[in-house]
Design an enzyme around this catalytic site. Structure first.
Site, PDB file in Angstrom:
ATOM      1  N   HIS A 299      37.576  45.936  38.806  1.00  0.00           N
ATOM      2  CA  HIS A 299      36.799  44.861  38.952  1.00  0.00           C
ATOM      3  C   HIS A 299      36.149  44.594  37.906  1.00  0.00           C
ATOM      4  CE1 HIS A 299      33.033  47.318  40.151  1.00  0.00           C
ATOM      5  NE2 HIS A 299      34.237  47.828  41.457  1.00  0.00           N
ATOM      6  N   ASP A 300      35.866  43.813  37.580  1.00  0.00           N
ATOM      7  CA  ASP A 300      34.632  42.652  36.427  1.00  0.00           C
ATOM      8  C   ASP A 300      34.756  43.885  34.525  1.00  0.00           C
ATOM      9  OD1 ASP A 300      32.979  41.345  38.238  1.00  0.00           O
ATOM     10  OD2 ASP A 300      33.202  42.899  39.203  1.00  0.00           O
TER      11      ASP A 300
ATOM     12  N   GLY B 104      35.571  50.352  37.309  1.00  0.00           N
ATOM     13  CA  GLY B 104      34.514  48.759  37.045  1.00  0.00           C
ATOM     14  C   GLY B 104      34.168  48.327  35.983  1.00  0.00           C
TER      15      GLY B 104
END
Length: 264
Positions: free
Chosen positions: A120-121, A138
């Site tokens: 994520h991200d 992440g």
């Protein structure tokens, strides 16, 4: 005209623009897939994922799955944005952002080999290569023309500078600077990425200038701050300025050095 296998499952709200969808692929709600993109058998494109033109999504790859964050609220509207001309091979995974209205981002002309993982991200800029089994935690940012070898693991919030190479099986716990070859457990600066720079068209003069900057930073007995202050008073060229800016803006700290190298 779309070419969709009859066994594929496609939500009515998904937008497909002259794409090919293979057997048993799943395209969820509000996904957007640009023209000439191929989605192979068994691949899954999750809700709110945006994929550009001329991409190849391999067998059983998963784009836009929930982040592996125990505090994540699955009701948040987040997503993944992928640019153009990327190859994402079999069983690679790209997870959506943890923050409302934001996205995990992959640029253009990237190659994610089999079983590689983007958490994520993360932000991948352009022309990034991830080899088999490489794992990005992440909030990682990877700049242009980076090569990450097989079975590399990168710590969350790390940055990898442009034209760097991370050698196989490296555990990268800090930022890897531009033009560097980083290797080890934990990863350390070994030398500059000579092969990668040659392939990218860097001249011998450019490579020597980059070596001299790193000799000052790593091998002259100065602290990073002292070396940067010295280099800022010299004519180090555009590549040297990119290196200095990277060190000055690092939040996790930049990897340490492993050995010296000559200027020849």
């Amino acid at each position: 005209m779309n070419k969709i296998h009859p066994s594929a499952i496609i939500d009515q709200s998904a937008r497909l623009e002259n794409v090919t969808i293979g057997p048993h692929a799943i395209i969820e709600a509000d996904a957007l897939i640009g023209e000439n993109t191929e989605v192979a058998a068994g691949a899954v494109i999750k809700k709110n994922s945006i994929i550009g033109k001329n991409n190849i999504i391999g067998h059983y790859a998963v784009i836009g799955e929930d982040p592996q964050d125990i505090h994540f609220d699955r009701n948040l509207k987040t997503g993944v944005i992928i640019g153009d001309n990327n190859i994402i091979r079999e069983m690679a995974t790209v997870h959506r952002s943890t923050k409302t209205g934001q996205n995990t981002i992959i640029g253009n002309n990237c190659f994610l080999m089999a079983t590689s993982h983007i958490a994520h991200d993360c932000i991948l800029h352009n022309n990034v290569i991830l080899c088999n089994g490489s794992l990005m935690a992440g909030h990682i940012e990877i700049f242009d023309h980076v090569f990450i070898s097989g079975l590399v693991a990168v710590h969350q919030f790390s940055k990898i500078g442009c034209n760097a190479m991370i050698a196989g099986c490296t555990r990268l716990a800090q930022d890897a600077p531009p033009y560097a070859l980083v290797e080890g457990h934990p990863g350390i600066f070994r030398t500059i990425n000579v092969v990668g720079l040659r392939r990218a068209g860097f001249s011998a003069e450019d490579r020597l200038a980059i070596k001299r900057v790193y000799n000052t930073i790593y091998f002259s007995g100065y602290t990073y701050s002292q070396a940067i202050k010295i280099l800022e008073e010299q004519n180090i060229g555009s590549h040297g300025k990119i290196i200095i800016d990277f060190f000055k803006t690092s939040r996790r700290g930049v990897v340490k050095s492993g050995r010296t190298f000559s200027e020849e």
